[in-house]
Design an enzyme around this catalytic site. Structure first.
Site, short mmCIF file in Angstrom:
data_model
loop_
_atom_site.label_atom_id
_atom_site.label_comp_id
_atom_site.label_asym_id
_atom_site.label_seq_id
_atom_site.Cartn_x
_atom_site.Cartn_y
_atom_site.Cartn_z
N SER A 1 0.86 -1.19 0.00
CA SER A 1 0.00 0.00 0.00
C SER A 1 0.89 1.22 0.00
O SER A 1 1.97 1.22 0.60
CB SER A 1 -0.88 0.00 1.25
OG SER A 1 -1.54 1.25 1.35
N TYR B 1 -0.75 -1.29 10.71
CA TYR B 1 -1.01 -1.56 9.28
C TYR B 1 0.00 -0.86 8.36
O TYR B 1 0.68 -1.53 7.57
CB TYR B 1 -2.43 -1.17 8.90
CG TYR B 1 -2.75 -1.43 7.45
CD1 TYR B 1 -2.83 -2.73 6.95
CD2 TYR B 1 -2.92 -0.38 6.55
CE1 TYR B 1 -3.10 -2.98 5.61
CE2 TYR B 1 -3.20 -0.62 5.21
CZ TYR B 1 -3.29 -1.91 4.74
OH TYR B 1 -3.55 -2.15 3.41
N1 LIG Z 1 -8.72 -1.92 0.09
C1 LIG Z 1 -7.80 -0.96 -0.04
O1 LIG Z 1 -8.12 0.24 -0.14
C2 LIG Z 1 -6.34 -1.32 -0.07
C3 LIG Z 1 -5.42 -0.26 -0.22
C4 LIG Z 1 -4.07 -0.57 -0.27
C5 LIG Z 1 -3.64 -1.88 -0.18
N2 LIG Z 1 -4.57 -2.89 -0.03
C6 LIG Z 1 -4.06 -4.25 0.06
O2 LIG Z 1 -4.71 -5.07 -0.90
C7 LIG Z 1 -4.76 -6.42 -0.42
C8 LIG Z 1 -6.18 -6.95 -0.47
O3 LIG Z 1 -6.98 -6.18 0.41
P1 LIG Z 1 -8.57 -6.08 0.29
O4 LIG Z 1 -8.90 -4.65 0.36
O5 LIG Z 1 -9.08 -6.90 -0.83
O6 LIG Z 1 -8.98 -6.72 1.71
P2 LIG Z 1 -10.14 -7.74 2.13
O7 LIG Z 1 -11.35 -7.58 1.29
O8 LIG Z 1 -10.26 -7.57 3.61
O9 LIG Z 1 -9.50 -9.14 1.80
C9 LIG Z 1 -8.38 -9.61 2.50
C10 LIG Z 1 -8.16 -11.06 2.16
O10 LIG Z 1 -7.05 -11.53 2.94
C11 LIG Z 1 -7.46 -12.73 3.57
N3 LIG Z 1 -6.71 -13.01 4.80
C12 LIG Z 1 -6.54 -12.26 5.89
N4 LIG Z 1 -5.78 -12.90 6.79
C13 LIG Z 1 -5.47 -14.10 6.24
C14 LIG Z 1 -4.72 -15.23 6.68
N5 LIG Z 1 -4.14 -15.27 7.89
N6 LIG Z 1 -4.60 -16.27 5.84
C15 LIG Z 1 -5.17 -16.26 4.62
N7 LIG Z 1 -5.92 -15.25 4.15
C16 LIG Z 1 -6.05 -14.19 4.97
C17 LIG Z 1 -8.95 -12.54 3.84
O11 LIG Z 1 -9.56 -13.80 4.11
P3 LIG Z 1 -10.84 -13.96 5.10
O12 LIG Z 1 -12.06 -13.72 4.25
O13 LIG Z 1 -10.71 -15.36 5.57
O14 LIG Z 1 -10.68 -12.92 6.18
C18 LIG Z 1 -9.36 -11.94 2.51
O15 LIG Z 1 -9.51 -12.96 1.55
C19 LIG Z 1 -4.16 -6.37 0.99
O16 LIG Z 1 -2.80 -6.72 0.93
C20 LIG Z 1 -4.32 -4.92 1.38
O17 LIG Z 1 -3.40 -4.53 2.37
C21 LIG Z 1 -5.90 -2.64 0.03
#
Ligand SMILES: NC(=O)c1ccc[n+]([C@@H]2O[C@H](COP(=O)([O-])OP(=O)(O)OC[C@H]3O[C@@H](n4cnc5c(N)ncnc54)[C@H](OP(=O)(O)O)[C@@H]3O)[C@@H](O)[C@H]2O)c1
Length: 243
Positions: free
Chosen positions: A142, A166
């Protein structure tokens, strides 16, 4: 061994990870859907298959050594190698988490998943990636992990909320990615870091302004780099992000 390109996406059951799996699957690739919860994993695999993707479920909790080892064994049995690893799974640890009041346990938990989880899964998958003709590793980070942005005059606008777990976990991930790049220089493995932008997902209570599909685009780009593509860099859709 499969003729298709084989990819593993961690945290692929929802959000950006699901859309990365869908986007890479649409290229005709075989997609390992890494997810810790059986029901959510099966639902994602079914949905991807219904969309025409060759998807298979990979039970994977990135915070668990045995789970990562078993996931590598499963991929070895299914495909014999791995071409692309997208380390996407992450947690925030919950907000607020200002440094003056944070529970140290929150920092430990977040680092365990967002940083050590990436190391654990990458190291478990490396023997399979080394069998690929064109291995790629994409670490989803991020821009809030950018020290340049955190220390710049526009931090309030560009660096997310003050956070002790985070944002620093993403800085740590970026730093450790560069250590992999250094160790693996001279191999054919391209390793890059991607930022999806501010995306509406569970991670932020759906407050993001981009769609998960838009957020997946940078990961798909970095997963499909040509052999002479970049390595050891940090990108979002607009280009290079400062470390
Ligand atoms: N959304 C944003 O604005 C944003 C911005 C910058 C970066 N990111 C990055 O983009 C990536 C995806 O984020 P997202 O927004 O799609 O988040 P999300 O919807 O919360 O999805 C996160 C995923 O990670 C999985 N996860 C968490 N802990 C885990 C573990 N111990 N083992 C296996 N799976 C695990 C979750 O599974 P469960 O369903 O089982 O919890 C879910 O499938 C992340 O790296 C995040 O930091 C997101």
């Amino acid at each position: 061994m499969s003729e298709r390109t084989i990819a593993l996406v961690t945290g692929a059951n929802k959000g950006i990870g699901y859309e990365i799996a869908a986007g890479l699957g649409a290229l005709g690739w075989s997609i390992g859907v890494g997810a810790r919860d059986e029901q959510r994993r099966n639902a994602a695999v079914e949905k991807l298959r219904a969309a025409g993707v060759q998807a298979f479920g990979v039970p994977l909790d990135v915070s668990d050594d045995a789970s990562a080892t078993a996931a590598a064994q499963l991929i070895e049995e299914q495909a014999g190698r791995l071409d692309v690893l997208v380390n996407n799974a992450a947690i925030t640890g919950g907000m607020p988490q200002e440094p003056t009041g944070v529970d140290p346990a929150t920092i430990r938990t977040v680092v365990e998943t967002n940083v050590i989880g990436v190391v654990r899964v990458t190291n478990a998958m490396l023997p399979l990636l080394r069998r690929s003709a064109a291995p790629r590793i994409v670490n989803m980070s991020s821009s809030v992990g950018s020290l340049t942005r955190q220390s710049g005059p526009d931090a309030e606008q560009t660096a997310g909320p003050v956070s002790a777990a985070y944002a620093p976990s993403k800085t740590f991930l970026n730093a450790i990615t560069l250590q992999y790049v250094r160790e693996l220089s001279g191999t054919n493995i391209l390793i890059n870091v991607g930022c999806p932008g501010y995306v509406a997902t569970d991670l932020n209570g759906f407050r993001g302004v981009r769609t998960p599909e838009q957020g997946a685009a940078i990961a798909i780009k970095l997963a499909t780099l040509p052999d002479d593509g970049p390595t050891g860099q940090f990108f979002d859709d607009a280009g290079v992000v400062p470390w």
